[in-house]
Design a protein around this motif. Structure first.
Motif, mmCIF file in Angstrom:
data_model
loop_
_atom_site.group_PDB
_atom_site.id
_atom_site.type_symbol
_atom_site.label_atom_id
_atom_site.label_comp_id
_atom_site.label_asym_id
_atom_site.label_seq_id
_atom_site.Cartn_x
_atom_site.Cartn_y
_atom_site.Cartn_z
ATOM 1 N N GLY A 254 9.726 -48.030 7.853
ATOM 2 C CA GLY A 254 10.932 -47.920 8.656
ATOM 3 C C GLY A 254 12.166 -48.080 7.784
ATOM 4 O O GLY A 254 12.153 -47.750 6.592
ATOM 5 N N GLN A 255 13.244 -48.621 8.339
ATOM 6 C CA GLN A 255 14.490 -48.793 7.597
ATOM 7 C C GLN A 255 14.350 -49.947 6.607
ATOM 8 O O GLN A 255 14.106 -51.088 6.999
ATOM 9 C CB GLN A 255 15.638 -49.090 8.559
ATOM 10 N N VAL A 256 14.472 -49.636 5.309
ATOM 11 C CA VAL A 256 14.376 -50.664 4.277
ATOM 12 C C VAL A 256 15.786 -51.093 3.897
ATOM 13 O O VAL A 256 16.650 -50.265 3.622
ATOM 14 C CB VAL A 256 13.636 -50.132 3.031
ATOM 15 N N SER A 257 16.023 -52.390 3.890
ATOM 16 C CA SER A 257 17.361 -52.905 3.602
ATOM 17 C C SER A 257 17.817 -52.519 2.201
ATOM 18 O O SER A 257 17.068 -52.669 1.225
ATOM 19 C CB SER A 257 17.358 -54.429 3.723
ATOM 20 N N PRO A 258 19.066 -52.044 2.059
ATOM 21 C CA PRO A 258 19.584 -51.731 0.718
ATOM 22 C C PRO A 258 19.577 -52.948 -0.198
ATOM 23 O O PRO A 258 19.380 -52.818 -1.410
ATOM 24 C CB PRO A 258 21.022 -51.258 1.002
ATOM 25 N N ASP A 259 19.803 -54.151 0.361
ATOM 26 C CA ASP A 259 19.771 -55.362 -0.457
ATOM 27 C C ASP A 259 18.418 -55.534 -1.135
ATOM 28 O O ASP A 259 18.322 -56.099 -2.223
ATOM 29 C CB ASP A 259 20.070 -56.592 0.400
ATOM 30 N N VAL A 260 17.354 -55.042 -0.484
ATOM 31 C CA VAL A 260 16.003 -55.163 -1.028
ATOM 32 C C VAL A 260 15.722 -54.055 -2.028
ATOM 33 O O VAL A 260 15.407 -54.302 -3.190
ATOM 34 C CB VAL A 260 14.951 -55.148 0.100
ATOM 35 N N PHE A 261 15.864 -52.805 -1.588
ATOM 36 C CA PHE A 261 15.384 -51.718 -2.448
ATOM 37 C C PHE A 261 16.320 -51.417 -3.616
ATOM 38 O O PHE A 261 15.865 -50.966 -4.675
ATOM 39 C CB PHE A 261 15.059 -50.457 -1.638
ATOM 40 N N LEU A 262 17.625 -51.672 -3.474
ATOM 41 C CA LEU A 262 18.524 -51.413 -4.595
ATOM 42 C C LEU A 262 18.278 -52.399 -5.733
ATOM 43 O O LEU A 262 18.354 -52.038 -6.920
ATOM 44 C CB LEU A 262 19.980 -51.469 -4.146
ATOM 45 N N ARG A 263 17.977 -53.636 -5.398
ATOM 46 C CA ARG A 263 17.676 -54.615 -6.442
ATOM 47 C C ARG A 263 16.395 -54.236 -7.185
ATOM 48 O O ARG A 263 16.317 -54.314 -8.417
ATOM 49 C CB ARG A 263 17.537 -56.007 -5.825
ATOM 50 N N VAL A 264 15.390 -53.809 -6.434
ATOM 51 C CA VAL A 264 14.135 -53.375 -7.054
ATOM 52 C C VAL A 264 14.379 -52.124 -7.900
ATOM 53 O O VAL A 264 13.845 -51.992 -9.003
ATOM 54 C CB VAL A 264 13.060 -53.104 -5.980
ATOM 55 N N ALA A 265 15.190 -51.203 -7.384
ATOM 56 C CA ALA A 265 15.490 -49.969 -8.120
ATOM 57 C C ALA A 265 16.186 -50.264 -9.440
ATOM 58 O O ALA A 265 15.928 -49.605 -10.454
ATOM 59 C CB ALA A 265 16.349 -49.043 -7.258
ATOM 60 N N GLU A 266 17.073 -51.260 -9.458
ATOM 61 C CA GLU A 266 17.745 -51.639 -10.699
ATOM 62 C C GLU A 266 16.750 -52.214 -11.698
ATOM 63 O O GLU A 266 16.792 -51.917 -12.898
ATOM 64 C CB GLU A 266 18.853 -52.653 -10.412
ATOM 65 N N ASP A 267 15.830 -53.035 -11.208
ATOM 66 C CA ASP A 267 14.855 -53.679 -12.092
ATOM 67 C C ASP A 267 13.904 -52.669 -12.727
ATOM 68 O O ASP A 267 13.549 -52.789 -13.900
ATOM 69 C CB ASP A 267 14.039 -54.724 -11.321
ATOM 70 N N CYS A 268 13.479 -51.672 -11.959
ATOM 71 C CA CYS A 268 12.464 -50.741 -12.474
ATOM 72 C C CYS A 268 13.069 -49.477 -13.082
ATOM 73 O O CYS A 268 12.346 -48.631 -13.606
ATOM 74 C CB CYS A 268 11.470 -50.361 -11.373
#
Length: 569
Positions: free
Chosen positions: A358-372
């Motif tokens: 469903g809708q994934v919070s930007p606070d969650v996925f953007l942090r992961v995207a920066e890390d990887c």
């Protein structure tokens, strides 16, 4: 006597014809006596194939003629010939007198010549064919860039290693290695530099391993290492540290000095898996765990990799394919002037509609995207999509306004931000003033010198730059004067509830006054009440953004707004 009889060759002529055919034949022909296996005759093609002189062949037995690269092949050919009296298509390696190896297809037959049994052999040079086959086989099982085994050969060797370890009751290990921030090398130096990095890293890793071990390139910047026999946990740790140190070796790529690190995941047979597929999966999982722990290290797979770690690893993998699957979308929130509440610009905000989560919070996925590292591709997609949308509004006859996109620290450090912007603007035929850049203090001061260069190039093109969340970091407006910025955003934390807290209000007042004193506009975000708006007006804040004015909404919601160019309070 008839004419036919006159033309019929004599016996002497027949012999001469056979002798000529024997000598001139392109096939290497030899005749041996079956009694003592001595060479009686050999033609020129035979001597060329072996590189031997006639006196090194004629009168010598086959075991004394040094033409066979493998003595076992000579014995086997002889045994087959005696057993069957006829051998054809026997492929063997011959040793040329020069030392090079010649591949030949050999046929032989025992024949009766006037009561004496002889061995007639014919050989054809098939070296080019065999080398071509070997090259094709090598290409099928090896990586073209690094010359390392590829995934196919690695999986084959893994199966063999597991069978051996199972029989001997030994421990085997699989390591998965990923070069940290590899995309940054490609984006900042060029793909040629990235290829050179892969080649040198591959060679350095290989040099740290035993001959019995295997390192393979399985795709992109990922490598797999097979240790078919692990003596102890200390041995495993020693190998992992040696490999990490090899990757850390400073390199010069196309004239630029580069330092790299890697993340390694390790899974062991039989503890972490009894089959190849499980071991590979668990080593991959452990590698992502190493990345999540800060990179430049190694992690051993254990069953204690809990649900959170597993979920993060899964999220990283899904992020890498979200663009191709069209799972991202943009919503837009308007920025309006404080005095007239007139539309000034918009901010584009990314949303991820996951097909299962469903809708994934930007606070969650953007942090992961920066890390990887996925944030670079996601950021480029945002810029492209925003420019496409502005062009679509213009083509529809609407009065488009500038749209701001958020840029994270990794996009400065790893991506080609200027190139991405240039490409998007050129493709959509937009004036640079329609695209604005927003970033945070923290992103800038990871590498302020690089930020200054990038901001300078964007500013020269006509883009405006805003510092988001100003006041939450450790920098000052004095520091920001070094950069060509146009505005700062005050973090919404200074306003809470239905009123304005006195201490935070004083901070906001001071920031607005100082920013104005050096020619910067001030935008207040997170504005939700009329009391907050009234305060901003008394402080002569320039613009505001927040739910008081409008919530973020899809692009389709703004057609009427862009036609009017004003929001009614």
């Amino acid at each position: 006597m008839t004419v036919k009889e006159d033309l019929r060759p004599t016996e002497a002529e027949n012999v001469a014809l056979l002798v000529t055919a024997f000598k001139e034949s392109p096939a290497a022909i030899s005749i041996m006596s079956l009694d003592d296996w001595k060479y009686l005759e050999a033609n020129d093609a035979f001597l060329q194939l072996t590189g031997l002189q006639r006196d090194e062949v004629i009168g010598r037995t086959s075991d004394r003629v040094s033409m066979w690269a493998d003595e076992y092949e000579r014995i086997r050919f002889s045994e087959m010939l005696i057993l069957n009296e006829w051998v054809t298509g026997f492929e063997a390696q011959f040793k040329h007198a020069s030392g090079r190896i010649v591949y030949g297809a050999l046929s032989g037959k025992i024949v009766d010549v006037q009561g004496q049994l002889m061995i007639l052999t014919l050989a054809h040079d098939i070296t080019e064919r065999r080398l071509s086959e070997e090259r094709a086989r090598h290409m099928a099982y090896h990586d073209g860039l690094t010359e390392l085994p590829n995934r196919l050969l690695f999986e084959d060797r893994l199966q063999v290693a597991l069978s051996s370890a199972r029989r001997r009751r030994e421990t085997a290990a699989v390591m998965f290695l990923d070069i940290d921030h590899f995309k940054q090398v490609n984006d900042t130096l060029s793909h040629a530099a990235g290829d050179e990095l892969l080649r040198t890293v591959a060679a350095d890793i290989k040099n740290t391993l035993r001959d019995a071990d295997t390192v393979a390139r399985i795709g992109g910047d990922e490598f797999a290492i097979l240790l078919p026999s692990v003596a102890s946990p200390d041995h495993l740790a020693e190998v992992a540290e040696r490999v990490l140190e090899a990757v850390r070796t400073p390199r010069t790529l196309l004239g630029a000095k580069v330092r790299t690190t890697a993340s390694i995941g390790v899974a062991c047979f039989p503890l972490d898996g009894m089959d190849a597929r499980t071991l590979v999966k668990n080593a991959d999982t452990a590698m992502y765990k190493a990345k999540g722990e800060g990179r430049n290290g190694w992690s051993l797979f254990t069953s204690s990799l809990g649900a959170d770690a597993q979920a993060r690893i899964a999220l990283e993998k899904e992020l890498r394919t979200a663009i191709e699957r069209s799972e991202f979308e943009l919503v837009y929130q308007p920025l309006v002037s404080v005095d007239e509440r007139k539309l000034v610009s918009m901010e584009a905000l990314i949303r991820w509609q996951h097909p299962e989560r469903g809708q994934v919070s930007p606070d969650v996925f953007l942090r992961v995207a920066e890390d990887c590292g996925a944030i670079v591709d996601i950021g480029a997609w945002v810029i492209d999509t925003v420019c496409d949308q502005i062009r679509a509004w213009m083509d529809a006859g609407l009065n488009a306004v500038p749209v701001a996109v958020n840029i994270s620290g990794p996009q400065f450090l790893r991506g080609d931000l200027v190139g991405t912007v240039d490409s998007a603007l050129s493709r959509t035929r937009l004036h640079p003033r329609f695209l604005k850049i927003e970033t945070t203090e923290g992103a800038i001061f990871q590498d302020v010198e690089r930020a200054a260069v990038i901001f300078g190039e964007l500013h020269e093109r006509g883009l405006e730059i805003t510092i988001d969340d100003f006041g939450t970091g450790t920098s000052s407006l004095t520091n920001l004067q070094r950069l060509p910025i146009s505005a700062v955003k005050i973090d919404g934390a200074f306003a809470t509830g239905s009123g304005v807290q006195r201490g935070r209000a004083a901070t906001a007042s001071a920031i607005i006054a100082m920013a104005h004193s050096i020619g910067l506009r001030v935008v207040a975000e997170g504005i939700e009440t009329e009391d907050q708006l009234a305060f901003l007006r008394t402080q002569r804040c320039d613009e505001m953004q927040g739910y008081l004015q409008a919530a973020p909404a899809p692009a389709a919601s703004y057609a009427a707004l862009l036609g009017a160019q004003r929001i009614v309070a």
